[in-house]
Motif scaffolding. Structure first.
Motif, PDB file in Angstrom:
ATOM      1  N   ARG A   9      39.911  19.035  36.650  1.00 45.47           N
ATOM      2  CA  ARG A   9      38.498  19.331  36.388  1.00 45.47           C
ATOM      3  C   ARG A   9      38.305  20.470  35.393  1.00 45.47           C
ATOM      4  O   ARG A   9      37.397  20.446  34.569  1.00 45.47           O
ATOM      5  N   PHE A  10      39.142  21.518  35.511  1.00 41.99           N
ATOM      6  CA  PHE A  10      38.994  22.700  34.662  1.00 41.99           C
ATOM      7  C   PHE A  10      40.273  22.956  33.876  1.00 41.99           C
ATOM      8  O   PHE A  10      41.382  22.719  34.367  1.00 41.99           O
ATOM      9  N   VAL A  11      40.107  23.497  32.668  1.00 42.76           N
ATOM     10  CA  VAL A  11      41.246  23.992  31.907  1.00 42.76           C
ATOM     11  C   VAL A  11      41.492  25.437  32.305  1.00 42.76           C
ATOM     12  O   VAL A  11      40.674  26.065  32.985  1.00 42.76           O
ATOM     13  N   SER A  12      42.615  25.991  31.859  1.00 43.35           N
ATOM     14  CA  SER A  12      43.061  27.295  32.370  1.00 43.35           C
ATOM     15  C   SER A  12      42.061  28.412  32.102  1.00 43.35           C
ATOM     16  O   SER A  12      41.811  29.261  32.969  1.00 43.35           O
ATOM     17  N   TRP A  13      41.459  28.458  30.906  1.00 39.30           N
ATOM     18  CA  TRP A  13      40.546  29.565  30.599  1.00 39.30           C
ATOM     19  C   TRP A  13      39.281  29.493  31.446  1.00 39.30           C
ATOM     20  O   TRP A  13      38.693  30.530  31.805  1.00 39.30           O
ATOM     21  N   GLN A  14      38.847  28.294  31.811  1.00 38.44           N
ATOM     22  CA  GLN A  14      37.672  28.150  32.665  1.00 38.44           C
ATOM     23  C   GLN A  14      37.947  28.672  34.079  1.00 38.44           C
ATOM     24  O   GLN A  14      37.103  29.335  34.685  1.00 38.44           O
ATOM     25  N   ILE A  15      39.136  28.395  34.586  1.00 38.23           N
ATOM     26  CA  ILE A  15      39.510  28.893  35.919  1.00 38.23           C
ATOM     27  C   ILE A  15      39.569  30.418  35.911  1.00 38.23           C
ATOM     28  O   ILE A  15      39.138  31.087  36.856  1.00 38.23           O
ATOM     29  N   LEU A  16      40.099  30.984  34.830  1.00 37.42           N
ATOM     30  CA  LEU A  16      40.180  32.449  34.698  1.00 37.42           C
ATOM     31  C   LEU A  16      38.795  33.079  34.779  1.00 37.42           C
ATOM     32  O   LEU A  16      38.569  34.041  35.531  1.00 37.42           O
ATOM     33  N   PHE A  17      37.841  32.555  34.013  1.00 31.97           N
ATOM     34  CA  PHE A  17      36.481  33.095  34.037  1.00 31.97           C
ATOM     35  C   PHE A  17      35.851  32.945  35.420  1.00 31.97           C
ATOM     36  O   PHE A  17      35.148  33.847  35.896  1.00 31.97           O
ATOM     37  N   LEU A  18      36.085  31.821  36.078  1.00 32.11           N
ATOM     38  CA  LEU A  18      35.494  31.576  37.391  1.00 32.11           C
ATOM     39  C   LEU A  18      36.018  32.560  38.430  1.00 32.11           C
ATOM     40  O   LEU A  18      35.237  33.159  39.183  1.00 32.11           O
ATOM     41  N   VAL A  19      37.318  32.756  38.472  1.00 30.27           N
ATOM     42  CA  VAL A  19      37.924  33.644  39.472  1.00 30.27           C
ATOM     43  C   VAL A  19      37.489  35.098  39.264  1.00 30.27           C
ATOM     44  O   VAL A  19      37.076  35.791  40.205  1.00 30.27           O
ATOM     45  N   VAL A  20      37.584  35.585  38.027  1.00 22.93           N
ATOM     46  CA  VAL A  20      37.212  36.983  37.747  1.00 22.93           C
ATOM     47  C   VAL A  20      35.710  37.191  37.953  1.00 22.93           C
ATOM     48  O   VAL A  20      35.281  38.242  38.455  1.00 22.93           O
ATOM     49  N   GLY A  21      34.892  36.203  37.616  1.00 22.21           N
ATOM     50  CA  GLY A  21      33.455  36.308  37.829  1.00 22.21           C
ATOM     51  C   GLY A  21      33.100  36.447  39.297  1.00 22.21           C
ATOM     52  O   GLY A  21      32.277  37.291  39.682  1.00 22.21           O
ATOM     53  N   LEU A  22      33.723  35.644  40.150  1.00 26.10           N
ATOM     54  CA  LEU A  22      33.445  35.721  41.593  1.00 26.10           C
ATOM     55  C   LEU A  22      33.918  37.063  42.173  1.00 26.10           C
ATOM     56  O   LEU A  22      33.261  37.622  43.054  1.00 26.10           O
ATOM     57  N   ALA A  23      35.046  37.570  41.681  1.00 23.92           N
ATOM     58  CA  ALA A  23      35.522  38.890  42.129  1.00 23.92           C
ATOM     59  C   ALA A  23      34.538  39.982  41.742  1.00 23.92           C
ATOM     60  O   ALA A  23      34.294  40.934  42.507  1.00 23.92           O
ATOM     61  N   THR A  24      33.943  39.872  40.561  1.00 23.36           N
ATOM     62  CA  THR A  24      32.942  40.848  40.112  1.00 23.36           C
ATOM     63  C   THR A  24      31.706  40.808  40.997  1.00 23.36           C
ATOM     64  O   THR A  24      31.156  41.862  41.360  1.00 23.36           O
ATOM     65  N   VAL A  25      31.261  39.628  41.355  1.00 24.64           N
ATOM     66  CA  VAL A  25      30.104  39.485  42.250  1.00 24.64           C
ATOM     67  C   VAL A  25      30.384  40.175  43.588  1.00 24.64           C
ATOM     68  O   VAL A  25      29.536  40.914  44.117  1.00 24.64           O
ATOM     69  N   LEU A  26      31.555  39.953  44.136  1.00 26.23           N
ATOM     70  CA  LEU A  26      31.925  40.557  45.416  1.00 26.23           C
ATOM     71  C   LEU A  26      31.907  42.080  45.337  1.00 26.23           C
ATOM     72  O   LEU A  26      31.379  42.760  46.226  1.00 26.23           O
ATOM     73  N   PHE A  27      32.454  42.631  44.260  1.00 26.68           N
ATOM     74  CA  PHE A  27      32.434  44.088  44.107  1.00 26.68           C
ATOM     75  C   PHE A  27      31.006  44.606  43.970  1.00 26.68           C
ATOM     76  O   PHE A  27      30.667  45.664  44.513  1.00 26.68           O
TER      77      PHE A  27
END
Length: 499
Positions: free
Chosen positions: A203-221
């Protein structure tokens, strides 16, 4: 002096509200002639434990989040982009950053500082994660624009919060502690880029997964910051009343106060038209940070021109991040212990000049290591922004003036970061000669600019030392409490600048 005498000396309630929030707190606590509680190493350590992790993490995330575009260059985000479209993605971020900076300065001053900053962090995390859904150049431009608007709050908020708890010498070292995370974020980004290049999904290429994971971590912080980061000393939940008063007494000598919720036109006018440091400092910021915009977006691309593959181009960012950490820690600690910010700042541009000259002279592919080391040298001048943060913090009094000066600094920083990527034209690939010449010139010009500002500062301190007569403004306020009346450095003849 009791509460009534304080109120009478400063005026009506509306006049008190023009003062620092610490003044209002001291009035309510009737601190007049009481002996202040001792500020010891234990209390300083307590503040460090509860405040510094938030400042470090905010700066880490804002730097990592905005530079993920750089790392994604080695992960396939350029596929489907044409000509200078990748450069434009870097440019639009800083263009929107510039547009939003004055608005963010006003919001962070007049509203609850930590809460406003937390909301921005949560929202930019959401926008970062939304990069994963982008499949066109237009959609990427939209999310980069929104990210620039929201991240414009980060440096302003971090600097404002740190100013409330520490003395001038402590601020220099603490700014070093949180600003080094531009380096740790560089290392983290390199490792994440390398790791996520090995992740494959349907479904996702590597750069899309990177943005998704780091974005969710930012929301949590951002959610954690909402609940645990205090707006100022007077409502710091981890300090009791005695500790709050001890902290306020501790920073009294800064002559910069904590914060004022009133935006004062007089301080805006003073900054633009009556402050001799405003325009030279902004010019220094602009010239010194051209290199940041250039290598911040194009370092992976530049390293690729040396003949390294995408995996190696990502991994060699790790020592680059370590270099940033070492440089910032050394220069900020030197300023904290010895002062001499002018000489230290000017010396930071010398390695960058050498690096730029070397990159112009070395063969692009035959001397890979030499080119890589030359690129590393450029980061010395880029790190000068940390000392500009220090200069703005310790040499500016008046909350509106300080917030606006920091906002203007970030606007100039963003202008440089905006222009930097545009110097790398697709038609000049792979040598990018014009960009390298521009970096050389701007870093060389920054040396006399820094020395000139130091000379002006020294002359101003000498003038004030020779003039023993207090200003009319100071003579009409209680001597013990003028530090919290939100006076500017121009209004306060006791104020001395760090040279």
């Amino acid at each position: 002096m009791g509460t009534d005498e304080w109120t009478e000396s400063i005026g009506e309630k509306s006049d008190i509200e023009q003062c620092d929030v610490a003044y209002e707190y001291l009035v309510q606590r009737r601190m007049g002639d009481e002996s202040p509680t001792e500020f010891d190493a234990g209390l300083r350590r307590k503040i460090d434990i509860w405040i510094m992790p938030f400042l470090c993490m905010i700066y880490f995330l804002q730097f990592l989040d905005k530079t993920l575009l750089n790392y994604s260059a080695a992960m396939g985000i350029k596929k489907g982009l044409k000509g200078n479209e990748f450069s434009n993605l870097g440019t639009i971020f800083y263009a929107s950053y510039i547009f939003a900076e004055p608005f963010m300065s006003y919001v962070l001053q007049t509203k609850r500082l930590a809460k406003s900053l937390s909301v921005c962090i949560i929202l930019w995390g959401v926008v970062l994660a939304a990069h994963a859904a982008c499949k066109t150049y237009a959609s990427l431009m939209i999310v980069r624009t929104l990210l620039g608007i929201l991240e414009s709050s980060s440096a302003l908020g971090v600097i404002a919060i740190g100013n409330m708890y520490y003395t001038k010498s402590e601020q220099a070292s603490r700014i070093g502690y949180w600003s080094v995370h531009s380096g740790t974020a560089t290392m983290a980004g390199a490792l994440l880029s390398f790791a996520f290049q090995h992740v494959r999904t349907t479904r996702f290429v590597s750069w899309q997964i990177l943005f998704l994971v780091v974005g969710l971590a930012t929301v949590l912080f951002g959610v954690v910051a909402w609940f645990y980061l205090p707006d100022n000393v007077t409502n710091a939940w981890f300090l009791d009343d005695d500790e709050k008063m001890a902290t306020l007494e501790h920073i009294r000598g800064n002559l910069t106060g904590t914060e004022s919720k009133t935006c004062k036109r007089s301080q805006v006018y003073e900054l633009f038209f009556r402050d001799k440091f405003t325009w030279p400092m902004l010019l220094l910021t602009a010239t010194s940070q051209i290199v940041t915009g250039a290598i911040g977006t194009f370092s992976v691309t530049i390293i690729g021109t040396f003949g390294f593959n995408s995996y190696v181009s990502a991994l060699v960012q790790i020592p680059l991040g370590a270099i940033i950490v070492i440089i910032i820690l050394i220069v900020t600690q030197l300023v904290s212990y010895f002062g001499n910010i002018t000489i230290i700042m000017a010396s930071m541009f010398v390695p960058s000049v050498i690096g730029a000259i070397a990159m112009l002279c070395l063969d692009l592919t035959k001397q890979k290591v030499g080119n890589l080391l030359s690129l590393y040298l450029l980061y010395s001048g880029s790190c000068a922004i940390s000392l500009i943060y220090v200069w703005n913090t310790v040499n500016t009094a008046g909350h509106t003036k300080r917030m606006l000066r920091n906002a203007l600094t970030m606007i100039c920083f963003s202008l440089s970061s905006l222009l930097g990527p545009q110097m790398f034209r697709a038609s000049e690939f792979p040598h990018y000669t014009s960009a390298k010449i521009a970096i050389l010139v701007t870093q060389a010009v920054s040396i006399p600019l820094a020395l000139g500002i130091g000379y002006i500062t020294k002359k101003e301190n000498y003038r004030r030392d020779c003039n023993s007569q207090q200003s009319e403004t100071q003579s009409s306020v209680p001597t013990k409490e003028f530090e919290f009346l939100d006076l500017t450095d121009n209004e306060n003849s006791h104020f001395r600048y760090l040279i």
